[in-house]
Motif scaffolding. Structure first.
Motif, PDB file in Angstrom:
ATOM      1  N   ARG A 141       4.409 -66.274 -58.015  1.00 32.10           N
ATOM      2  CA  ARG A 141       3.824 -65.220 -57.186  1.00 32.10           C
ATOM      3  C   ARG A 141       3.471 -65.735 -55.795  1.00 32.10           C
ATOM      4  N   VAL A 163       9.417 -65.655 -62.212  1.00 29.19           N
ATOM      5  CA  VAL A 163       9.178 -66.764 -63.123  1.00 29.19           C
ATOM      6  C   VAL A 163      10.456 -67.580 -63.309  1.00 29.19           C
ATOM      7  N   LYS A 200       3.585 -68.401 -63.621  1.00 27.23           N
ATOM      8  CA  LYS A 200       3.488 -67.077 -62.996  1.00 27.23           C
ATOM      9  C   LYS A 200       2.781 -67.160 -61.648  1.00 27.23           C
TER      10      LYS A 200
END
Length: 225
Positions: A59, A65, A55
């Motif tokens: 990001r 993902v 994750k």
């Protein structure tokens, strides 16, 4: 439509035909010489890692993902080809995607198979994620993507040569990858806590099936090849 708006109807038909050729035509990348062979031997490799790691990576790159997962698969394939001394820029991959619309019934699955070329030669993980993200968006936006729902009922009536041709087109895809989100907390089975999950997918003509299953803040990966 053809009578009322001949030019627009022909344009839509042409666009649909071109999309169908992209969805059902040649693979998005040439077959890898290392992954071309098919046989009856089977192996399963499994690994796991915290969901927070992937994750965070996604990001930081401005991706999902799933983008980070497919980019990680691409990195592993690059290392494998480098170890064998074979230079390959891209590998063809099939990914099931959700095509459910607002008006579809709640029961049953609504999936279609998108195909992309994964840039395994790209060594920058963030750039690899972003390229995969763009290609996945283009593949999902194909108008002809759900075409298998239309032709599926007729496939059982096709003659054997036609089915063999379709099987050869499937086997030209090197990898099939799937991302299956699970429950946020560990489930219980007959009163016992289920500690781990290791996905074990089929090999529908491809050299390798890779499944990511996330459960209780942990990712489990099964590689069947």
């Amino acid at each position: 439509d053809l009578v009322r708006e001949p030019a627009g109807s022909l344009d839509r038909f042409k666009a649909q035909l071109q999309s169908t050729q992209r969805v059902l035509g040649d693979p998005p990348a040439a077959p890898s010489p290392l992954l071309r062979r098919r046989g009856l031997n089977r192996r399963l490799f499994a690994t796991e890692f915290p969901l927070a790691l992937i994750k965070t990576s996604a990001r930081l790159a401005g991706c999902s993902v799933n983008d980070a997962y497919l980019a990680g698969v691409g990195a592993g394939l690059r290392l494998y080809h480098e170890a064998k001394g074979v230079a390959v820029d891209e590998v063809s991959m099939a990914i099931p995607v959700n095509v459910r619309k607002d008006g579809d019934p709640a029961a049953g699955n609504r999936f279609a198979g998108a195909r992309i070329a994964v840039p395994i030669a790209e060594t920058d993980p963030a750039l690899r994620m972003q390229v995969i993200r763009q290609r996945m968006r283009s593949a999902v936006d194909e108008p002809a993507l759900p075409i298998m729902d239309l032709i599926g009922p007729f496939m059982a009536r096709l003659p054997t040569p036609a089915l063999e041709f379709m099987a050869r087109s499937v086997s030209s895809i090197d990898i099939q990858a799937s991302n299956v989100p699970g429950l946020p907390d560990a489930p219980y089975f007959a009163g016992s806590k289920v500690l781990k999950f290791y996905p074990f997918g089929p090999l529908p003509g491809v050299a390798m099936m890779i499944i990511l299953y996330s459960q209780a803040r942990q990712c489990y990966v099964g590689v069947h090849y």
